[in-house]
Design a protein around this motif. Structure first.
Motif, PDB file in Angstrom:
ATOM      1  N   ASN A 117       3.407   4.541   3.737  1.00  0.00           N
ATOM      2  CA  ASN A 117       2.047   4.071   4.018  1.00  0.00           C
ATOM      3  C   ASN A 117       2.052   2.613   4.468  1.00  0.00           C
ATOM      4  OD1 ASN A 117       1.216   6.575   3.234  1.00  0.00           O
ATOM      5  ND2 ASN A 117      -0.111   5.899   1.575  1.00  0.00           N
ATOM      6  N   SER A 118       2.812   1.807   3.776  1.00  0.00           N
ATOM      7  CA  SER A 118       2.862   0.388   4.138  1.00  0.00           C
ATOM      8  C   SER A 118       3.363   0.222   5.564  1.00  0.00           C
ATOM      9  CB  SER A 118       3.792  -0.367   3.188  1.00  0.00           C
ATOM     10  OG  SER A 118       3.292  -0.326   1.873  1.00  0.00           O
ATOM     11  N   GLU A 129       1.415  -1.599   8.535  1.00  0.00           N
ATOM     12  CA  GLU A 129       1.945  -2.807   9.180  1.00  0.00           C
ATOM     13  C   GLU A 129       2.026  -2.615  10.689  1.00  0.00           C
ATOM     14  OE1 GLU A 129       5.490  -3.354   6.930  1.00  0.00           O
ATOM     15  OE2 GLU A 129       4.407  -4.323   5.276  1.00  0.00           O
ATOM     16  N   LEU A 172      -2.607  -3.274   1.780  1.00  0.00           N
ATOM     17  CA  LEU A 172      -1.209  -3.689   1.629  1.00  0.00           C
ATOM     18  C   LEU A 172      -1.020  -4.518   0.359  1.00  0.00           C
ATOM     19  CD1 LEU A 172      -0.146  -4.502   5.295  1.00  0.00           C
ATOM     20  CD2 LEU A 172       0.746  -2.690   3.828  1.00  0.00           C
ATOM     21  N   TYR A 203      -0.734  -2.026  -2.340  1.00  0.00           N
ATOM     22  CA  TYR A 203       0.589  -1.404  -2.370  1.00  0.00           C
ATOM     23  C   TYR A 203       1.624  -2.370  -2.946  1.00  0.00           C
ATOM     24  CZ  TYR A 203      -1.123   2.477   0.468  1.00  0.00           C
ATOM     25  OH  TYR A 203      -1.803   3.571   0.924  1.00  0.00           O
ATOM     26  N   ASP A 204       1.444  -3.626  -2.628  1.00  0.00           N
ATOM     27  CA  ASP A 204       2.349  -4.631  -3.180  1.00  0.00           C
ATOM     28  C   ASP A 204       2.257  -4.641  -4.707  1.00  0.00           C
ATOM     29  OD1 ASP A 204       4.093  -7.017  -2.989  1.00  0.00           O
ATOM     30  OD2 ASP A 204       2.348  -8.003  -3.870  1.00  0.00           O
ATOM     31  N   ASN A 254       4.013  -1.638  -6.069  1.00  0.00           N
ATOM     32  CA  ASN A 254       5.455  -1.853  -6.044  1.00  0.00           C
ATOM     33  C   ASN A 254       5.917  -2.726  -7.197  1.00  0.00           C
ATOM     34  OD1 ASN A 254       6.806  -0.414  -4.019  1.00  0.00           O
ATOM     35  ND2 ASN A 254       5.947  -1.724  -2.421  1.00  0.00           N
TER      36      ASN A 254
END
Lengths: 180, 180
Positions: free
Chosen positions: A112-113, A117, A151, A154-155, A158
């Motif tokens: 996804n990231s 991007e 994003l 998502y970071d 992670n």
DNA sequence: TGGTTTGTACAGTTATTTCTGTACGTAAAA
DNA sequence: TTTTACGTACAGAAATAACTGTACAAACCA
């Protein structure tokens, strides 16, 4: 006679429950049954023993055991003088839980990231073009903002999963031995 | 003309990626597409608009939107003078992530725990019976031990999910604003 | 009240997944 | 070497899930 039945029945209840909820790990119910079987087994099992115990084909057992191997829920065990492959449950549940996110979620997040991007890059290029209309440029800005927010999210995911991988999470939510 | 296409294409790339990975939440790819659509939409959508945008039946949209509602990924929005139901994405991704575990995982854990507790009770009763053979009694002890270990693990999972529900996890893995 | 419109239940259809049996490559045993 | 046994690839069958169109109940409007 009756004793053995009770023992067997209590196991079945548990195995059924496990199998029913295994879909959370993206695993078929059959593989869940197999997992339950290995959970109670006091020794590693061969494909033939699994086949026998669950009344399924050897092919299915091969597939199911592989899906469990892929998630590090089961391991191949070597036993001297045994020609067949033997499989046993991995008994570190916590490790297994962490691995699931490392294996499945991190991959998905990366996909996804990456897509986002790439999209941001394209949109930025679009904005840079002089002939892009103002309306489109504005929409592109909005999209970029949304994607960047995502994003960030998502970071964060992670970083959470990293704390699983390194087991640092256990400093925050510790494993406690229940009092007997 | 070309501009608009680029904008559309970048969205499609992202939507495809989201849809592809939505299975992690136990959600169909179609519902994933719908989620992606709502992600980019600047206003709440009706079932008819979704149907139009995704080229699917209204029934499917109804089902898909409900699955997203069940996971708190989407919310019903009330708009004055609008007769149709309107749906918008819930934009607190973190909340949504936490809800997923509270809704899905906690339920599953409760089911498994319940099954195991019941089994332990039965096994203890079996052990208490005077006519139970020593062999069976020994096996019952082993099973109880395994089940109790597993219950400890579920207890840990519950504590982890509690830290999601209360958002205390954010003290450990904080949301960081990325530098622009 | 009666006439529309909206969302969903249901049943049938299509598509996908899961399971099985055969066939075959590989490796151990004779 | 030949023979035997093991695990998996593959293709077809069975089971399951996803999707569609119709039909209907509930809500809204006139």
């Amino acid at each position: 006679m009756k004793d053995h039945e009770i023992l067997e029945r209590t196991r079945t209840i548990v195995i059924d429950a496990i199998a029913q909820n295994m879909h959370l790990y993206g695993i078929t119910a059959s593989a869940g049954r197999l997992y339950g079987l290995l959970f109670f087994s006091d020794k590693p099992l061969t494909l033939d023993e699994m086949k026998e115990a669950l009344g399924m084909s050897k092919t299915s057992m091969s597939v199911a055991v592989r899906s469990l191997l892929d998630l590090n829920m089961v391991e191949k065990v070597w036993v001297k003088g045994e020609r067949k492959d033997l499989y046993a449950i991995k008994d570190d549940w916590y490790e297994c839980f962490f691995d699931y996110f490392t294996i499945k979620w991190q991959t998905a997040i990366a996909m996804n990231s990456s897509a986002m991007e790439k999209s941001i890059a394209k949109l930025q290029k679009l904005i840079a073009e002089p002939e892009t209309s103002e309306e489109i440029r504005e929409q592109a800005f909005i999209d970029i903002k949304k994607l960047e927010e995502r994003l960030d999210y998502y970071d964060w995911q992670n970083r959470l999963i990293d704390s699983f991988e390194t087991k640092e999470i256990l400093n925050f939510v510790p494993i406690e031995k229940k009092k007997d």
